[in-house]
Design an enzyme around this catalytic site. Sequence first.
Site, PDB file in Angstrom:
ATOM      1  N   TRP A   6       0.506  -0.825  -0.551  1.00  0.00           N
ATOM      2  CA  TRP A   6      -0.094  -0.057   0.087  1.00  0.00           C
ATOM      3  C   TRP A   6       0.816   1.282   0.376  1.00  0.00           C
ATOM      4  O   TRP A   6       0.457   2.314  -0.601  1.00  0.00           O
ATOM      5  CB  TRP A   6      -1.285   0.258   0.778  1.00  0.00           C
ATOM      6  CG  TRP A   6      -1.820   1.579   1.318  1.00  0.00           C
ATOM      7  CD1 TRP A   6      -2.792   1.364   0.420  1.00  0.00           C
ATOM      8  CD2 TRP A   6      -1.711   2.329   2.335  1.00  0.00           C
ATOM      9  NE1 TRP A   6      -3.467   2.964   0.444  1.00  0.00           N
ATOM     10  CE2 TRP A   6      -2.371   3.250   2.340  1.00  0.00           C
ATOM     11  CE3 TRP A   6       0.063   2.363   2.964  1.00  0.00           C
ATOM     12  CZ2 TRP A   6      -2.449   4.736   2.734  1.00  0.00           C
ATOM     13  CZ3 TRP A   6      -0.400   4.261   3.583  1.00  0.00           C
ATOM     14  CH2 TRP A   6      -1.296   4.935   2.949  1.00  0.00           C
ATOM     15  N   HIS A   7       2.470   1.535   0.685  1.00  0.00           N
ATOM     16  CA  HIS A   7       2.535   2.538   0.881  1.00  0.00           C
ATOM     17  C   HIS A   7       3.595   2.647  -0.923  1.00  0.00           C
ATOM     18  O   HIS A   7       3.796   3.853  -0.850  1.00  0.00           O
ATOM     19  CB  HIS A   7       4.382   2.119   1.857  1.00  0.00           C
ATOM     20  CG  HIS A   7       3.806   2.527   3.370  1.00  0.00           C
ATOM     21  ND1 HIS A   7       2.680   1.849   4.137  1.00  0.00           N
ATOM     22  CD2 HIS A   7       3.418   3.642   3.867  1.00  0.00           C
ATOM     23  CE1 HIS A   7       2.736   2.317   4.634  1.00  0.00           C
ATOM     24  NE2 HIS A   7       3.364   3.447   5.276  1.00  0.00           N
ATOM     25  N   GLY A   8       3.633   1.792  -1.550  1.00  0.00           N
ATOM     26  CA  GLY A   8       4.281   2.179  -2.888  1.00  0.00           C
ATOM     27  C   GLY A   8       4.700   0.949  -3.637  1.00  0.00           C
ATOM     28  O   GLY A   8       3.937  -0.398  -3.502  1.00  0.00           O
TER      29      GLY A   8
END
Length: 457
Positions: free
Chosen positions: A322-324
């Site tokens: 989700w972060h990247g």
Amino acid sequence: MLFNSFVFLLAFLPAALTLHALAERFRPDWRLPLLVVLSFVFYGWWDVRFVPLLGASILGNWLVARAYLRGHQSWLIPAAIVANLAALALFKYLDFFADLASLLPGVVLAKPGWVLPLGISFFTFHHVMYLTDLRAGRAPGYGLTRYALYIAFFPQVLAGPLVRWSEIMHQFEERPYARPDAAERVGRGIMLLCVGLAKKVFLGDPLAAYVNPVFQAAAAGKVVSVAEAWQAVLGFTFQIYFDFSGYTDMALGIALLFGIVLPQNFDVPYRATSLTDFWRRWHMTLSRFLRDYLYIPMGGNRHGLPVQLGALFATMSLGGLWHGAGLTFVAWGAAHGAGLGAGVLSRRAGLRMPRIAGWALTAGFVVLTWVLFRATSFEAALAVYKALFGFAPMGSGFKWRTILIAALVAMVGPTAWAAVHRLPPSRTLAFGFALLFVVLLLKIGDDANYDFIYFQF
């Protein structure tokens, strides 16, 4: 429109507060529609092309919720959640999937290179939380205006905090300036705005100058010295904290100016004495989302140790993704999943360690895994790791003063929220924060402003 920009601080925010106060006084029924319009103006300032995406996302999910409440067709909510996640995947992960496919022999896929709409990860998760709770019978239906404001409220639309419907919807019904503590709320909001901006401008941004060149050199295949590696990794450890917690403090402060209390997102995370404790303190609203909407549905700790360990690992790996859109982010999440699993095993075995040892182990783990989060590739991460462990020239010029000050501020004393609520109102305090705001404006005008790190997620 950055929170740390003149156009926001000296134009948009004063105009928005003036219009909001006039609506509250003379036409209270206009207050929520006005906040929706202001939120769309704020969002569209970045790139007006994505305003229709945000609007369609809100309208589509609201219509699904209404249809579900009318007919209780069980397939509607899962279909809507899949559609939300598919839209997120198309905009955020299409290039990533193309890179993964290209790893297969003989497969070459062109990368679309779509522009990532700001805030799409955050407003997608807001939709998912509401729809999931609606299907579970925990959430009621809302009118379009209130639902739109829940999703698009401008202090939190771009980078959170992740706000549950139950934490904010009831506040929309209030007359915020009619409360007996209205003036105090405005004062606390201004203080939080100043403190968050100070964390970003005086600590986060200067640390970026020590961090970025080193990771850029590692990405370019250059040799990184031991001193440079430790400077960059420790610098990033505190840069990301002050950058993101500073944004959150500003978001909480701005929301207070409009009579809305948002949930806190940080609680001195670098004082954590275990990895579980760290995730109770770091990006707290995301941690709760991952726990309640991924970890528990996967089985949590209710179906035996193997299921618990697998759910922890899968949840944190997905949290990393989700972060990247990169395998380094997945590896960062997987490392934390494995670390949390090791903590479960140690507690099951009855192992205990002194708090200072728990803190040192946790801090070392978090610092080392930040390399995976910040590096643009595994090759760059490996170059930094080699230097951290002495397999590189020693180098010199370690910038320890700024890092030491950042470490003391991050680890000693209360959170910004606690601090501003402990300070008794006084003319001296008001004068001090007014002076701080002027100094911040001068600093913003003198230096280049960095985007907030979490805007890329």
